[in-house]
Each structure stands twice: as C-alpha cells, then as structure tokens.
Design a protein around this motif. Sequence first.
Motif, PDB file in Angstrom:
ATOM      1  N   ALA A  92       0.828  -1.216   0.000  1.00 45.56           N
ATOM      2  CA  ALA A  92       0.000   0.000   0.000  1.00 45.56           C
ATOM      3  C   ALA A  92       0.859   1.260   0.000  1.00 45.56           C
ATOM      4  CB  ALA A  92      -0.941   0.008   1.203  1.00 45.56           C
ATOM      5  N   VAL A  93       2.083   1.158   0.536  1.00 45.35           N
ATOM      6  CA  VAL A  93       2.961   2.331   0.607  1.00 45.35           C
ATOM      7  C   VAL A  93       4.189   2.193  -0.284  1.00 45.35           C
ATOM      8  CG1 VAL A  93       2.211   2.951   2.934  1.00 45.35           C
ATOM      9  CG2 VAL A  93       4.158   1.399   2.635  1.00 45.35           C
ATOM     10  N   ALA A  94       4.276   1.109  -1.038  1.00 50.33           N
ATOM     11  CA  ALA A  94       5.455   0.889  -1.879  1.00 50.33           C
ATOM     12  C   ALA A  94       5.652   2.018  -2.881  1.00 50.33           C
ATOM     13  CB  ALA A  94       5.329  -0.447  -2.616  1.00 50.33           C
ATOM     14  N   ASP A  95       6.903   2.419  -3.065  1.00 47.77           N
ATOM     15  CA  ASP A  95       7.308   3.411  -4.071  1.00 47.77           C
ATOM     16  C   ASP A  95       6.880   4.837  -3.756  1.00 47.77           C
ATOM     17  OD1 ASP A  95       8.953   3.667  -6.282  1.00 47.77           O
ATOM     18  OD2 ASP A  95       7.283   3.705  -7.697  1.00 47.77           O
ATOM     19  N   VAL A  96       6.443   5.097  -2.538  1.00 47.64           N
ATOM     20  CA  VAL A  96       6.161   6.478  -2.136  1.00 47.64           C
ATOM     21  C   VAL A  96       7.488   7.190  -1.907  1.00 47.64           C
ATOM     22  CG1 VAL A  96       5.195   7.958  -0.326  1.00 47.64           C
ATOM     23  CG2 VAL A  96       3.923   5.945  -1.110  1.00 47.64           C
ATOM     24  N   GLY A  97       7.688   8.331  -2.574  1.00 46.54           N
ATOM     25  CA  GLY A  97       8.927   9.082  -2.446  1.00 46.54           C
ATOM     26  C   GLY A  97       8.771  10.307  -1.568  1.00 46.54           C
ATOM     27  N   ILE A  98       9.862  11.041  -1.398  1.00 50.35           N
ATOM     28  CA  ILE A  98       9.868  12.217  -0.529  1.00 50.35           C
ATOM     29  C   ILE A  98       8.871  13.268  -1.015  1.00 50.35           C
ATOM     30  CG2 ILE A  98      11.249  14.153   0.304  1.00 50.35           C
ATOM     31  CD1 ILE A  98      13.680  12.259   0.257  1.00 50.35           C
ATOM     32  N   ASP A  99       8.878  13.562  -2.317  1.00 48.68           N
ATOM     33  CA  ASP A  99       7.950  14.571  -2.830  1.00 48.68           C
ATOM     34  C   ASP A  99       6.496  14.105  -2.761  1.00 48.68           C
ATOM     35  OD1 ASP A  99       9.898  16.430  -3.258  1.00 48.68           O
ATOM     36  OD2 ASP A  99       9.891  16.286  -5.459  1.00 48.68           O
ATOM     37  N   ASP A 100       6.262  12.801  -2.942  1.00 51.99           N
ATOM     38  CA  ASP A 100       4.904  12.272  -2.795  1.00 51.99           C
ATOM     39  C   ASP A 100       4.387  12.548  -1.390  1.00 51.99           C
ATOM     40  OD1 ASP A 100       4.948  11.120  -5.387  1.00 51.99           O
ATOM     41  OD2 ASP A 100       5.978   9.349  -4.607  1.00 51.99           O
ATOM     42  N   ALA A 101       5.210  12.229  -0.403  1.00 51.23           N
ATOM     43  CA  ALA A 101       4.810  12.427   0.989  1.00 51.23           C
ATOM     44  C   ALA A 101       4.688  13.907   1.323  1.00 51.23           C
ATOM     45  CB  ALA A 101       5.821  11.751   1.916  1.00 51.23           C
ATOM     46  N   ALA A 132      17.155  -1.706   3.718  1.00 55.13           N
ATOM     47  CA  ALA A 132      16.541  -1.204   2.484  1.00 55.13           C
ATOM     48  C   ALA A 132      17.575  -1.011   1.387  1.00 55.13           C
ATOM     49  CB  ALA A 132      15.816   0.110   2.752  1.00 55.13           C
ATOM     50  N   LEU A 133      18.671  -0.335   1.729  1.00 54.26           N
ATOM     51  CA  LEU A 133      19.665   0.049   0.721  1.00 54.26           C
ATOM     52  C   LEU A 133      20.523  -1.121   0.255  1.00 54.26           C
ATOM     53  CD1 LEU A 133      20.854   3.414   2.328  1.00 54.26           C
ATOM     54  CD2 LEU A 133      19.350   3.134   0.348  1.00 54.26           C
ATOM     55  N   GLY A 134      20.522  -2.218   1.008  1.00 54.98           N
ATOM     56  CA  GLY A 134      21.372  -3.347   0.668  1.00 54.98           C
ATOM     57  C   GLY A 134      20.990  -4.059  -0.608  1.00 54.98           C
ATOM     58  N   ASN A 135      19.774  -3.823  -1.089  1.00 51.31           N
ATOM     59  CA  ASN A 135      19.313  -4.452  -2.323  1.00 51.31           C
ATOM     60  C   ASN A 135      18.702  -3.384  -3.228  1.00 51.31           C
ATOM     61  OD1 ASN A 135      18.168  -5.920  -4.386  1.00 51.31           O
ATOM     62  ND2 ASN A 135      17.044  -7.328  -3.052  1.00 51.31           N
ATOM     63  N   PRO A 136      19.335  -3.047  -4.354  1.00 50.31           N
ATOM     64  CA  PRO A 136      18.803  -2.007  -5.249  1.00 50.31           C
ATOM     65  C   PRO A 136      17.374  -2.289  -5.706  1.00 50.31           C
ATOM     66  CG  PRO A 136      21.044  -2.577  -5.872  1.00 50.31           C
ATOM     67  CD  PRO A 136      20.625  -3.574  -4.835  1.00 50.31           C
ATOM     68  N   ALA A 137      16.977  -3.552  -5.724  1.00 49.98           N
ATOM     69  CA  ALA A 137      15.608  -3.894  -6.142  1.00 49.98           C
ATOM     70  C   ALA A 137      14.568  -3.409  -5.149  1.00 49.98           C
ATOM     71  CB  ALA A 137      15.491  -5.404  -6.325  1.00 49.98           C
ATOM     72  N   ASN A 138      15.011  -3.020  -3.956  1.00 52.08           N
ATOM     73  CA  ASN A 138      14.066  -2.535  -2.942  1.00 52.08           C
ATOM     74  C   ASN A 138      13.547  -1.128  -3.229  1.00 52.08           C
ATOM     75  OD1 ASN A 138      14.178  -4.835  -1.350  1.00 52.08           O
ATOM     76  ND2 ASN A 138      15.835  -4.052  -0.060  1.00 52.08           N
ATOM     77  N   ARG A 139      14.177  -0.436  -4.155  1.00 52.00           N
ATOM     78  CA  ARG A 139      13.856   0.978  -4.380  1.00 52.00           C
ATOM     79  C   ARG A 139      12.359   1.217  -4.565  1.00 52.00           C
ATOM     80  NH1 ARG A 139      16.678   5.565  -6.033  1.00 52.00           N
ATOM     81  NH2 ARG A 139      15.369   7.129  -7.048  1.00 52.00           N
ATOM     82  N   PRO A 175       8.146   2.433   2.659  1.00 53.14           N
ATOM     83  CA  PRO A 175       8.782   2.520   1.340  1.00 53.14           C
ATOM     84  C   PRO A 175      10.284   2.729   1.470  1.00 53.14           C
ATOM     85  CG  PRO A 175       7.633   4.561   1.869  1.00 53.14           C
ATOM     86  CD  PRO A 175       7.254   3.572   2.929  1.00 53.14           C
ATOM     87  N   ALA A 176      11.042   2.031   0.636  1.00 53.02           N
ATOM     88  CA  ALA A 176      12.494   2.187   0.641  1.00 53.02           C
ATOM     89  C   ALA A 176      12.940   3.382  -0.184  1.00 53.02           C
ATOM     90  CB  ALA A 176      13.160   0.913   0.123  1.00 53.02           C
ATOM     91  N   ARG A 177      12.079   3.861  -1.055  1.00 53.84           N
ATOM     92  CA  ARG A 177      12.463   4.903  -2.002  1.00 53.84           C
ATOM     93  C   ARG A 177      13.059   6.150  -1.336  1.00 53.84           C
ATOM     94  NH1 ARG A 177       8.292   7.486  -6.438  1.00 53.84           N
ATOM     95  NH2 ARG A 177       9.734   8.964  -7.412  1.00 53.84           N
ATOM     96  N   PRO A 178      12.492   6.663  -0.222  1.00 53.48           N
ATOM     97  CA  PRO A 178      13.105   7.847   0.394  1.00 53.48           C
ATOM     98  C   PRO A 178      14.551   7.631   0.824  1.00 53.48           C
ATOM     99  CG  PRO A 178      10.878   7.562   1.211  1.00 53.48           C
ATOM    100  CD  PRO A 178      11.218   6.320   0.438  1.00 53.48           C
ATOM    101  N   LEU A 179      14.880   6.438   1.264  1.00 54.61           N
ATOM    102  CA  LEU A 179      16.264   6.161   1.655  1.00 54.61           C
ATOM    103  C   LEU A 179      17.206   6.238   0.460  1.00 54.61           C
ATOM    104  CD1 LEU A 179      15.638   3.264   4.152  1.00 54.61           C
ATOM    105  CD2 LEU A 179      16.942   5.329   4.675  1.00 54.61           C
ATOM    106  N   PHE A 180      16.788   5.698  -0.670  1.00 55.41           N
ATOM    107  CA  PHE A 180      17.601   5.786  -1.879  1.00 55.41           C
ATOM    108  C   PHE A 180      17.739   7.240  -2.333  1.00 55.41           C
ATOM    109  CE2 PHE A 180      16.557   1.311  -1.970  1.00 55.41           C
ATOM    110  CZ  PHE A 180      17.686   0.727  -2.519  1.00 55.41           C
TER     111      PHE A 180
END
Length: 278
Positions: free
Chosen positions: A68-77, A141-148, A184-189
């Motif tokens: 439900a929260v996957a791929d939410v980024g900083i600007d989205d939030a 989160a950052l240990g696997n690029p596929a987590n982005r 979401p892992a995206r903000p960390l990336f």
Amino acid sequence: MSASPSASPSASPSASPRPVVFIHGLWLHATSWDPWVTVFREAGYQPVAPGWPGEPPTVEAARADPEAVADVGIDDATGHFASIIDGLEQPPVIVGHSFGGLIAEKLLGEGRGAAAVAIDPAQIKGVLPLPLAQLRAGFPALGNPANRHKAVSLTAKEFRFGFGNALTPELSDELYERWTIPSPARPLFQAAAANFSMHSEAKVDTDNSTRGPLLLISGLEDHTVPDVVTRSTLKQYRSSTAVTELKQFEGRGHSLTIDAGWRDVADAVLAWLSDKGL
C-alpha cells in the motif's frame, strides 16, 4: 534534559487553537504519535497525526498490506502533507521524526508552517557525514537495489540497532511489536543519492530567511541519524537569518519519540514553542 510545557499557546482567548501536524518517519505507524497528540491537545493545541500516502489506518492493517505504501517518495509524501496543511485554518507547527523531520524542514522552507521541529531528521541535500552506524541502519533497504520501488520491513534485530540501541532488548522488542510497519524504501535511496542529484527530492530551502523558527533535535546515541548528521544539518542553515536551533538529548537513540522518555522530548518541544510565542 526535560523542560516544562506551557499551559497553552500564546494567543488571544478568541483565537482558534494552533494546529500541530505530526509526521512520522519510516517503519513507524502514524498512531505512534498518539501520546504526543494527547499532550499537545491538553496544552491547548489542535494536533493531527496523518499517515503517509496510502498508509492503512492501523498497525495491523499496514502489516497486512505492505504494498500500500510501496514506491512512495519524498515529494509524494511532502505533497500529501502539504495538501493537509492547506486545508487548515491557520499555519501549523509541523513536528516530524526521521524522514518526517526532513519533510517538516521542506514544508517550513516552502513557507507552509508557522514553525517546525525536526527530531532526528533524515539527512537533507548538502549534508556530507555518512557514519558507519547510519549505513548499517539503512542497509535493510539500501542493501538491495531492487528494494527501491518496494516496501521493506525491519526484523526485531534490525530495529534494535536502528531505533532501540539505547534501550534494553526487552524494551526495544516491545516497541517493535507495538509500532513497526513496512515502509517505502524509495526515500532512503533518494537521500543516499541526494548530493549526486541536481534536483534531489531531499533538497530543502535552507536559505529562506522569512520562514518560521526551526528546532532540530538529536539523540546523542542515535544510529539511524547520528548527532553528527543533525549538527551538519544545522550548518546548512547558516545563510538564513531565521531562527534555527539545536537541542541534544544525552543517552537517547532513534526511539526517543516512542520510548519511555518521550515525554521529556515532548515537554522540551512545548517549552520551545512557548518561548517562540507559539
């Protein structure tokens, strides 16, 4: 390091209560702010603690539907919380923890708040220190690029290192069971690559001198956002003449908003707001 809270915000008797918007960071649910909401309401404010975009209303529901929260980024939030703020009667105080602190800084820089408090805020663009503890805390989160583009959960052991390292294992596990959700892992990336991206979503308008006051808070034992990162964040505001202050809490880790000492932090925020006439 606690301080006494104000009885009520500085305002005329006929004025409506000052809104306060609480923004949580990764891996905690919005309801983790419930004790803060109660204390701020009792102090005369009008607090709300919305979830991130797509976040289910309970911890249990969030765990059951991580995507439900996957791929939410900083600007989205940030846009999500900006729309909530735009619906308020007056500019709020914005209080954020971790990535919620970064978002609070962004919103204040955009002139959307009367003031902001960023507690152990995630690093913004321009912050250079990258301690090993911080790298390890972000590794799930950052240990696997596929987590982005995915939502990621912490194990109890990972939570203890990133959040509960200043607590007993039993207390850390208790907080883990009570409040943690997939995030979401995206903000960390985005934050990790901020200094290599011209248009990073982790960029904050730190030069704005017309914004309201900002209080940065750090826990000196924090692994996820070490104190050196928060001190470097403070330096990013050196070109602004607006009030920017730092308060440090000894012996406290990233769990300082939810562990047994949360009231010390809340009282310090209330005292700071009273001092600023808010």
